[in-house]
Write an enzyme that holds these catalytic residues in place. Structure first.
Site, PDB file in Angstrom:
ATOM      1  N   SER A  59       0.799  -1.223   0.000  1.00  0.00           N
ATOM      2  CA  SER A  59       0.000   0.000   0.000  1.00  0.00           C
ATOM      3  C   SER A  59       0.830   1.271   0.000  1.00  0.00           C
ATOM      4  O   SER A  59       0.317   2.343  -0.344  1.00  0.00           O
ATOM      5  CB  SER A  59      -0.941   0.011   1.214  1.00  0.00           C
ATOM      6  OG  SER A  59      -0.216  -0.226   2.412  1.00  0.00           O
TER       7      SER A  59
ATOM      8  N   ASP B  26      -4.046   7.355   7.909  1.00  0.00           N
ATOM      9  CA  ASP B  26      -5.179   6.523   8.320  1.00  0.00           C
ATOM     10  C   ASP B  26      -4.766   5.358   9.203  1.00  0.00           C
ATOM     11  O   ASP B  26      -5.579   4.490   9.494  1.00  0.00           O
ATOM     12  CB  ASP B  26      -5.917   6.003   7.100  1.00  0.00           C
ATOM     13  CG  ASP B  26      -5.057   5.099   6.234  1.00  0.00           C
ATOM     14  OD1 ASP B  26      -5.584   4.468   5.299  1.00  0.00           O
ATOM     15  OD2 ASP B  26      -3.840   5.013   6.491  1.00  0.00           O
TER      16      ASP B  26
ATOM     17  N   HIS C  47      -0.214   4.209   7.133  1.00  0.00           N
ATOM     18  CA  HIS C  47       0.161   4.998   5.960  1.00  0.00           C
ATOM     19  C   HIS C  47       0.408   6.459   6.331  1.00  0.00           C
ATOM     20  O   HIS C  47      -0.209   6.998   7.247  1.00  0.00           O
ATOM     21  CB  HIS C  47      -0.931   4.900   4.891  1.00  0.00           C
ATOM     22  CG  HIS C  47      -1.352   3.501   4.606  1.00  0.00           C
ATOM     23  ND1 HIS C  47      -2.588   2.990   4.962  1.00  0.00           N
ATOM     24  CD2 HIS C  47      -0.677   2.470   4.037  1.00  0.00           C
ATOM     25  CE1 HIS C  47      -2.668   1.725   4.599  1.00  0.00           C
ATOM     26  NE2 HIS C  47      -1.517   1.374   4.052  1.00  0.00           N
TER      27      HIS C  47
END
Length: 1091
Positions: free
Chosen positions: A45, A393, A396
């Site tokens: 991610s 969040d 991240h």
């Protein structure tokens, strides 16, 4: 009148920083250029630009990443990125002039300019390996099957649409930049839901090997990985072992699917983040972590961050091995860990709020994070200004956080491209280095981090405004403006260190930095040698007292502080002379020559030639063209296109014209030293053509650089080749100081304890579930820059010996997976001469408890490891005899641990003395066995350290005996060491008599250490010589509850000023002194002599 520093305006300070940045491009004048044609990315991610929604939909896993407020900062809408704006990959692509890299699963257009295969939640190891062990839980679908292996399959499937033939693919991918990672975070975070940190730590080698396999692997190693990963997962999860058929491992990672196989030449491999600072991990551990588990300065979990540091350390080692095997590929390590740590430690410096661990978008809970309320859910709330938050969040980062990380990565990928690129991206067009190729044939030297091509014909690693000392040295002292770049080249360094310091420090204070600067340069030279360098030129510094920026800074100095003949500042020039005196042949470089007799190390005198031009400018003519230079330093280095000379007012930055037809005045070349200065140059007459000889191109001021380069040419090419190319000939004779080794070995096989162990210790300790702080900083900080498993701040004696013999560092046998034809190290920290059963009445050490020591790693066990390895080295008796006859067998110090463990077990000194003959017998039998059974012909056998001077012995047992008033050492223990050595010498003499064709060197460990203890100042050590550099609070800086590397331990600022490092072990500085003595004697005596 004392000199006062005048603080320069910002533009003047910039000139000062650029004074020796002649190869550094100007961002104002340089046009934007593209270095890569495309980017291909693999990862999770942190790199995913939109694959997550598609991939998760395939497994019916809901995602919130396509809901607001994702994407709000830059795009204004969700894009599939797990941040408020752009990720690092976006920022890198923009900086390189490329479009944002499209997600491979969500893009229907062309991928000619790159493709992103990264998927949020991706792991390095295959998903099935986790699901088969119930990690993270039986009901979870994560991780889904998007591992690195799967992403490589997607790349393979896409490849035919990008290129048709192998030649086309090689050409296409050679202009591409490949990002391999970040990988590892999901492997560890998922595993931590079920396993302890120590259990997860055992997975790190497998994760790192898998990442390395994406770059390079063979089928033989692949099968090894399959079994290793299965065993590793099985052992940590305590599940029944799966059979081979139940292990999922895609065979697609093979020799046809490797990134390097596709023609890629530029790869960036990021490390992992500091997970101990990640809000989800902090929340997960909140109920079970105690106050001592947190770093009080950051609030991060220490042990989890150490897991990340361990991963990054192994990854950097693996990448270094790949670079050595694939010199045509540029493989860059991208540090993800330290940039985040800097932002956590100093959030205000980066514009973040003080509660830096609080996420911007999350649910109710500590850190504004809640496992049940994800960003994008109705109950979640975002912060008003994401740019004021580091975390977005959860794990991240915000776009602002990614931006700071990307800046650092780009400096490695892009900014150095200006240093050696042709065209407009140069501060000046008259640099020295580009004038080498016309006479030798190779192209302009490419900047190593930025060029997407190959480097077989040269690479430039120079960076404008680089310093010898790390930037932290200046920041800690409040010195502004320092720029930190890795030190890989050897000159010139030092000027920026001193010029920066002059802004806030006196000349006298700056003088105290000089030994450290010179030491940093010497260390860099050694590192280059270990990477294969065999011809090095090391310039001294310039006369800074003649530099216009320094003269401007100290413009209010009194008349007595100037040299009346030159107008230069005397004190500043004396500082430069002091630097050069420490650096040149009489000191640092001469020592390197002695240790590396096969290497040409040349000192280049920069100081005196500049002084010649300052004192007698009329000798050097006038300038034919106008050349705009920033300052006197750039005046000398940069104006190579001009047929150069000086006007009388040499320190003026103005440049005058003179008619082109006026004759040029020639100047002798710069004096260069390889033991002594070279004789003056003898030039060939010009053929009459313009620029027909190097002397025609490089007169006047440019002779400073051209002369240095001519020496490099001579090291690379014969004189006849230079003459044929039109260059002037030189009469050159180098004296390479130091004796040449009598003995030539093809390999080294080592046995011993922590004085010799180069990395086996952590592996063995893991077998017994014993945590070892040796893999934590500051171990390895002096030379390697990270822990390596050595019980030292840098190198051990065996490292110096291997280097002197032109052999690689001896690889630890239990850690290194590969070829041991050049040697193997079986030594283990804590090993004994006697078998462990001698100390454990019941045989094996117990599974837990302090009585585990000594572990079963005695000399006899190490010999068994050697015999197990032998079939991979040779197959027939004749081949083995020949192979081991050319090997050096290094039997390191053995005996200290026997005494130490016996004393810890309550034995008296008399009892200990009684088993010394048994320890010597074991050492002797091992040597006999190596000679008779394996054909060994050369041995170096170490004696014992003066045990009575070892700080832990003094701290724990000092009251049991008498302390020598002259040294502070325990007399009884030192007598024990002397007794041990006397028996060992006698035994070795008997072996020599039985085997007269075998060379056996006894290496005296006792007397060199005693000499350093008695006369510490003679060796550059501090007077409290028995005090450790790294340890905890207590006498001798030793504490049984805070070993070096533990949270409560502290280390000294300069390990080179200490004899002892962390306890019984010595610093690199001491190891070097001992190794020099052993090598000096080893190079000349008869085989029976002691050294």
């Amino acid at each position: 009148m004392s000199m006062r520093r005048r603080h320069l305006p910002s533009y003047a300070a910039l000139l000062l920083l650029l004074a020796f940045a002649a190869a550094h491009g100007s961002p104002v004048s340089c046009s934007r250029r593209r270095y890569y044609g495309s980017i291909f990315s693999f990862g999770d991610s942190f790199a995913d630009t939109g694959n997550k929604p598609v991939a998760f939909a395939l497994y019916s896993v809901p995602v919130t990443v396509m809901r607001a407020p994702y994407g709000m900062t830059f795009f204004g809408h969700p894009t599939g990125r797990t941040t408020d704006g752009r990720v690092i990959l976006d920022l890198v692509a923009e900086a390189l002039g490329l479009p944002l890299v499209p997600p491979s699963l969500a893009h229907n257009g062309s991928f000619r300019q790159g493709a992103n295969f990264a998927v949020a939640g991706a792991t390095a190891l295959d998903a099935e390996l986790y699901h088969s062990r119930g990690i993270p839980s039986g009901s979870s679908k994560l991780p889904i099957n998007t591992s690195l292996d799967v992403q490589l399959e997607w790349f393979q499937a896409l490849k035919p649409s990008l290129c048709g033939t192998p030649q086309e693919c090689d050409e296409f991918f050679s202009r591409s930049l490949f990002f391999v990672g970040e990988f590892g975070v999901n492997d560890y975070h998922l595993s931590l839901k079920k396993l302890s940190v120590q259990q997860v730590r055992s997975l790190v080698p497998d994760v790192v090997r898998t990442i390395a396999a994406a770059v390079e692997v063979t089928k033989a190693v692949l099968h090894h990985y399959r079994s290793c990963i299965a065993i590793s997962i099985e052992s940590v999860s305590q599940q029944p072992k799966l059979n081979e058929e139940s292990i999922y491992w895609s065979e697609s990672i093979n020799e046809q699917r490797l990134i390097l196989r596709h023609g890629a030449t530029s790869l960036v491999v990021p490390g992992v983040i500091p997970s101990g600072c990640s809000p989800p991990i902090l929340t997960q551990f909140a109920g079970r972590a105690g106050a001592a588990d947190y770093d009080p300065s950051t609030g991060c979990l220490r042990e989890v961050n150490e897991l990340g540091e361990h991963h990054n350390s192994l990854l950097q080692d693996a990448l270094q091995e790949l670079r050595a095997k694939h010199p045509r590929a540029s493989i860059l390590y991208a540090d993800f860990f330290r940039p985040i740590m800097k932002m956590v430690e100093s959030p205000r410096e980066f514009g973040f709020r003080e509660d830096v661990l609080t996420v911007c978008c999350g649910g109710p809970g500590r850190y504004n994070y809640n496992d049940s309320v994800a960003c994008g859910d109705r109950e979640a709330t975002p912060c008003n200004d994401p740019s004021g938050s580091l975390y977005w969040d959860g794990v991240h980062l915000t776009e602002a956080g990614y931006g700071h990380v990307a800046d650092g990565w780009l400096s490695s990928i892009q900014s150095s491209a200006r240093d050696a690129s042709s065209g407009t991206c140069k501060a000046t067009e008259g640099l020295a280095l580009p004038y080498v190729p016309p006479y030798l044939g190779p192209p302009f030297a490419s900047p190593a981090p930025a060029d997407s091509g190959r480097f077989r014909q040269g690479a430039s690693l120079a960076v404008g405004a680089a310093t010898a000392l790390d930037v932290r040295f200046f920041r800690e002292r409040g010195i502004p403006g320092a720029h930190s770049k890795s030190l890989f080249l050897v000159g010139e360094f030092g000027v920026n260190d001193y010029h920066l310091s002059f802004q806030t420090r006196s000349v006298g204070q700056v003088r105290s930095y000089v030994p450290r600067v010179v030491s940093a340069i010497s260390t860099a030279v050694e590192r280059l040698i270990h990477l294969g360098a065999r011809a090095l030129v090391v310039p001294g510094v310039i006369p800074s007292g003649c530099s216009p920026p320094i003269l401007a800074m100290f413009s209010d100095a009194g008349p007595a502080e100037y040299d009346p003949r030159t107008g230069c500042l005397k004190a500043h020039n004396e500082l430069g002379r002091y630097h050069n005196a420490l650096l040149q042949p009489a000191a640092s470089l001469q020592e390197l020559r002695a240790r590396y007799p096969r290497v040409s190390i040349v000192y280049a005198d920069f100081f005196e030639i500049v002084m010649d031009m300052v004192e007698s400018p009329h000798k050097f003519g006038q300038y034919p063209h106008v050349c705009l230079c920033l300052a006197y330093h750039i005046l000398i280095i940069s104006c190579m296109y001009a047929y150069a000379g000086f006007r009388e007012d040499v320190r003026s930055e103005r440049v005058l014209r003179r008619p082109r037809e006026e004759p040029l005045q020639r100047h002798r070349f710069l004096r260069l030293s390889a033991g002594d200065h070279l004789p003056p140059t003898h030039r060939r007459p010009s053929t009459g053509t313009a620029a027909s000889t190097m002397a025609d191109l490089l007169p006047g001021a440019a002779a400073v650089v051209s002369s240095l380069l001519l020496l490099v040419l001579l090291l690379l090419s014969s004189t006849s080749e230079l003459v044929a190319a039109g260059a002037p000939s030189l009469e050159l004779e180098l004296e390479l100081g130091g004796a040449r080794a009598r003995w030539r070995y093809d390999s080294i096989f080592a046995f011993g304890n922590s004085y010799t162990d180069t990395g086996n210790n952590p592996e063995v300790f893991a077998w017994y579930d014993i945590f070892n702080p040796v893999m934590r900083p500051p171990y390895g900080s002096t030379f390697f820059g990270h822990p390596t498993g050595r019980n030292c701040d840098g190198r051990l004696i065996i490292d110096f010996i291997a280097a002197n013999l032109s052999l690689p560092f001896v690889a630890p046998s239990l850690v290194q997976d590969g070829d041991f034809r050049r040697g193997a190290n079986f030594a283990v920290g804590g090993a004994t001469a006697l078998d462990a059963s001698f100390f454990h009445p019941d045989g094996e050490p117990p599974a837990t408890g302090g009585a585990q020591f000594p572990l079963n790693t005695s000399l006899g066990v190490q010999l068994q490891w050697f015999e197990s390895l032998k079939p991979s080295l040779c197959r027939t008796p004749t081949a083995c005899k020949k192979f081991f006859g050319r090997s050096l067998f290094y039997v390191g110090e053995l005996g200290f641990n026997d005494f130490n463990f016996a004393m810890g077990g309550g034995m008296s000194l008399q009892q200990i003395r009684s088993f010394v003959p048994y320890a010597i017998s074991n050492i002797s039998m091992a040597i006999e066995r190596l000679i008779v059974k394996h054909g060994a012909k050369s041995f170096l056998v170490s004696g014992m350290v003066p045990a009575g001077c070892v700080p832990p012995i003094l701290a724990m047992f000092g009251d049991m005996g008498n302390l020598d008033p002259d040294t502070g050492c325990m007399e009884e223990m030192n007598e024990m060491s002397i007794y041990h050595d006397s028996l060992l010498r006698e035994s070795l003499q008997k072996i020599r008599a039985r085997h007269p064709d075998v060379d056996i060197f006894f290496a005296d460990f006792f007397n060199p250490v005693m000499e350093m203890v008695k006369s510490p100042a003679k060796f550059g050590f501090e007077e409290d010589v028995l005090t450790l550099c790294c340890g905890g609070p207590g006498k001798y800086h030793f504490s049984i509850v805070a070993f070096c590397g533990d949270p409560g331990a502290t280390s000294c600022p300069d390990p080179s000023a200490r004899l002892f490092w962390d306890g019984a072990h010595l610093t690199e500085a001491a190891n070097k002194i001992i190794a020099d003595g052993w090598l000096s004697a080893m190079n000349s005596p008869p085989a029976s002599a002691s050294i």
